[in-house]
Design a protein around this motif. Structure first.
Motif, mmCIF file in Angstrom:
data_model
loop_
_atom_site.group_PDB
_atom_site.id
_atom_site.type_symbol
_atom_site.label_atom_id
_atom_site.label_comp_id
_atom_site.label_asym_id
_atom_site.label_seq_id
_atom_site.Cartn_x
_atom_site.Cartn_y
_atom_site.Cartn_z
ATOM 1 N N VAL A 97 0.864 -1.180 0.000
ATOM 2 C CA VAL A 97 0.000 0.000 0.000
ATOM 3 C C VAL A 97 0.900 1.229 0.000
ATOM 4 C CG1 VAL A 97 -1.756 1.323 1.248
ATOM 5 C CG2 VAL A 97 -1.819 -1.192 1.272
ATOM 6 N N THR A 98 0.851 2.022 -1.066
ATOM 7 C CA THR A 98 1.654 3.243 -1.097
ATOM 8 C C THR A 98 0.781 4.399 -0.608
ATOM 9 O OG1 THR A 98 1.129 3.479 -3.464
ATOM 10 C CG2 THR A 98 3.250 2.520 -2.886
ATOM 11 N N MET A 99 1.216 4.990 0.498
ATOM 12 C CA MET A 99 0.465 6.077 1.110
ATOM 13 C C MET A 99 0.734 7.389 0.368
ATOM 14 S SD MET A 99 1.102 4.996 5.093
ATOM 15 C CE MET A 99 0.049 6.325 5.725
ATOM 16 N N GLN A 100 -0.175 8.336 0.543
ATOM 17 C CA GLN A 100 -0.046 9.626 -0.128
ATOM 18 C C GLN A 100 -0.306 10.758 0.850
ATOM 19 O OE1 GLN A 100 -2.459 7.902 -3.748
ATOM 20 N NE2 GLN A 100 -1.436 9.784 -4.393
ATOM 21 N N TRP A 101 -0.007 11.947 0.415
ATOM 22 C CA TRP A 101 -0.196 13.116 1.277
ATOM 23 C C TRP A 101 -0.882 14.210 0.451
ATOM 24 C CZ3 TRP A 101 2.033 18.066 0.667
ATOM 25 C CH2 TRP A 101 2.846 18.190 -0.460
ATOM 26 N N GLY A 102 -1.548 15.106 1.129
ATOM 27 C CA GLY A 102 -2.115 16.275 0.482
ATOM 28 C C GLY A 102 -3.326 16.020 -0.385
ATOM 29 N N LEU A 103 -3.979 14.861 -0.238
ATOM 30 C CA LEU A 103 -5.116 14.570 -1.104
ATOM 31 C C LEU A 103 -6.308 15.470 -0.798
ATOM 32 C CD1 LEU A 103 -5.048 10.668 -1.353
ATOM 33 C CD2 LEU A 103 -4.135 12.368 -2.951
ATOM 34 N N ARG A 104 -6.466 15.871 0.456
ATOM 35 C CA ARG A 104 -7.576 16.774 0.800
ATOM 36 C C ARG A 104 -7.471 18.069 0.013
ATOM 37 N NH1 ARG A 104 -7.689 16.210 7.450
ATOM 38 N NH2 ARG A 104 -8.724 14.166 7.531
ATOM 39 N N GLU A 105 -6.250 18.588 -0.082
ATOM 40 C CA GLU A 105 -6.035 19.834 -0.808
ATOM 41 C C GLU A 105 -6.151 19.611 -2.319
ATOM 42 O OE1 GLU A 105 -4.023 18.653 1.576
ATOM 43 O OE2 GLU A 105 -4.590 20.062 3.182
ATOM 44 N N TYR A 112 -11.963 14.420 2.981
ATOM 45 C CA TYR A 112 -11.269 13.239 2.454
ATOM 46 C C TYR A 112 -10.298 12.717 3.497
ATOM 47 C CZ TYR A 112 -10.001 10.213 -1.440
ATOM 48 O OH TYR A 112 -9.845 9.130 -2.275
ATOM 49 N N TYR A 113 -10.015 11.418 3.447
ATOM 50 C CA TYR A 113 -9.151 10.822 4.474
ATOM 51 C C TYR A 113 -7.756 11.461 4.466
ATOM 52 C CZ TYR A 113 -6.873 7.954 0.832
ATOM 53 O OH TYR A 113 -6.164 7.529 -0.267
ATOM 54 N N GLU A 114 -7.110 11.416 5.626
ATOM 55 C CA GLU A 114 -5.796 12.054 5.743
ATOM 56 C C GLU A 114 -4.661 11.104 5.398
ATOM 57 O OE1 GLU A 114 -3.255 14.822 8.900
ATOM 58 O OE2 GLU A 114 -4.971 13.645 9.602
ATOM 59 N N PHE A 115 -4.714 9.869 5.909
ATOM 60 C CA PHE A 115 -3.609 8.930 5.698
ATOM 61 C C PHE A 115 -4.029 7.676 4.939
ATOM 62 C CE2 PHE A 115 -2.195 11.007 9.804
ATOM 63 C CZ PHE A 115 -1.294 11.851 9.181
ATOM 64 N N LEU A 116 -5.087 7.017 5.396
ATOM 65 C CA LEU A 116 -5.604 5.815 4.741
ATOM 66 C C LEU A 116 -7.128 5.824 4.853
ATOM 67 C CD1 LEU A 116 -3.212 3.006 6.098
ATOM 68 C CD2 LEU A 116 -3.221 3.946 3.771
ATOM 69 N N PRO A 117 -7.834 5.332 3.839
ATOM 70 C CA PRO A 117 -9.298 5.266 3.947
ATOM 71 C C PRO A 117 -9.713 4.224 4.985
ATOM 72 C CG PRO A 117 -8.548 4.232 1.918
ATOM 73 C CD PRO A 117 -7.343 4.886 2.528
ATOM 74 N N ASP A 187 -4.177 5.316 -4.013
ATOM 75 C CA ASP A 187 -5.271 6.204 -4.392
ATOM 76 C C ASP A 187 -5.018 6.709 -5.805
ATOM 77 O OD1 ASP A 187 -6.812 8.814 -4.598
ATOM 78 O OD2 ASP A 187 -7.494 8.153 -2.635
ATOM 79 N N CYS A 188 -3.969 7.485 -5.976
ATOM 80 C CA CYS A 188 -3.589 7.953 -7.310
ATOM 81 C C CYS A 188 -2.072 8.086 -7.403
ATOM 82 C CB CYS A 188 -4.281 9.272 -7.651
ATOM 83 S SG CYS A 188 -4.061 10.581 -6.407
ATOM 84 N N GLY A 189 -1.346 7.234 -6.666
ATOM 85 C CA GLY A 189 0.106 7.323 -6.603
ATOM 86 C C GLY A 189 0.790 6.857 -7.876
ATOM 87 N N SER A 190 1.926 7.485 -8.194
ATOM 88 C CA SER A 190 2.657 7.144 -9.416
ATOM 89 C C SER A 190 3.292 5.761 -9.356
ATOM 90 C CB SER A 190 3.744 8.188 -9.688
ATOM 91 O OG SER A 190 4.671 8.238 -8.623
ATOM 92 N N THR A 191 3.335 5.129 -8.177
ATOM 93 C CA THR A 191 3.837 3.759 -8.091
ATOM 94 C C THR A 191 2.983 2.819 -8.923
ATOM 95 O OG1 THR A 191 4.678 4.234 -5.873
ATOM 96 C CG2 THR A 191 4.537 1.930 -6.478
#
Length: 268
Positions: A97-105, A112-117, A187-191
């Protein structure tokens, strides 16, 4: 000072990326690098506007991954990492699972979730004895001063010890992590792109790829060939997607016809 500046691709460059398709394209000349060094033709085609403005666009692959794929004894960094004892993951699927940041913005959605849904957290906890779950923090989460907050969240969600692991998947180079994994969730990570190079299927936990959403032009090659599918943020759908892939005679995890078999749980 007339020093040439080249942008080395480090994430998504596609028709949906606002920086490459709007901000740089429509911005003043001083915003635009002398050239772009891309992973693949998809990224290079996105930058056709740059060529028309007299900039260079080259497909060079991913230099970081190439160092691990085409090893050289003189590459001390790679050889040192590869010589470390990395635990063998035998007998269970390993899901990255590759986590992401800044998705709310990014989505302009304060709810929207901050770290994981939440659905993914529940799915992991419901299956953590059945699968190896590897969570990889985003580099910004590691280096921007919020790492302790993220780790505290993970400890609260999954406990400090157990089958859910994040220290090793975050510290190891991504090429080595992907070489150990069978499936990928983001979520939408480039990985998603990098996992595709290894033939690793990705579940995209977002509905904004559909119905004209903001992500509609993301990962079109991977989605068109079935390497990436949209899976709703629903516990049962996530677990059905994970369980769909079975071990083949060669020891790899493969599914059948994704579009047919998963029609009830994937979208798009």
């Amino acid at each position: 000072m007339s020093v040439p500046v080249y942008d080395v691709q480090h994430g998504v460059i596609n028709e949906g990326h606002v920086v490459y398709k709007e901000i740089l394209r429509d911005g003043p000349d001083e915003y635009v690098p002398s050239g772009f060094l891309c992973w693949d033709r998809t990224a290079a085609d996105t930058l056709e506007w740059a060529r028309k403005r007299g900039r260079e666009v080259h497909v060079i692959g991913n230099p970081w991954f190439q160092r691990f794929i085409h090893r050289r004894e003189s590459d001390s960094l790679v050889e040192e990492v590869l010589s470390d004892c990395i635990p063998s993951l035998v007998g269970k699927k390993t899901i990255l699972v590759t986590m992401q940041w800044g998705l709310r913005e990014f989505f302009k959605d304060p709810d929207y979730y901050e770290f994981l849904p939440e659905a993914l957290i529940q799915a992991i906890n419901a299956s953590k004895n059945e699968y190896n779950w590897w969570l990889r923090l985003h580099p910004v989460q590691v280096r921007s001063g919020i790492k302790d907050k993220v780790v505290s969240f993970l400890e609260r969600s999954f406990g400090k010890e157990g089958a859910v692991c994040w220290e090793l998947p975050t510290s190891l180079p991504l090429p080595l992590v992907l070489a150990k994994c069978d499936l990928h969730i983001t979520d939408c990570g480039s990985t998603t792109i990098e996992a595709g190079w290894y033939g690793i299927p990705t579940a995209l936990l977002n509905d904004r790829y559909e119905n004209g959403g903001i992500l509609k032009k993301y990962f079109l090659p991977e989605r068109s060939c079935g390497l990436a599918v949209c899976v709703s943020q629903d516990v049962s759908h996530i677990l059905e997607w994970v369980s769909f892939y079975k071990r083949s005679e060669t020891g790899t995890w493969k599914g059948g016809n994704v579009r047919d078999v998963l029609s009830g749980i994937v979208s798009g």
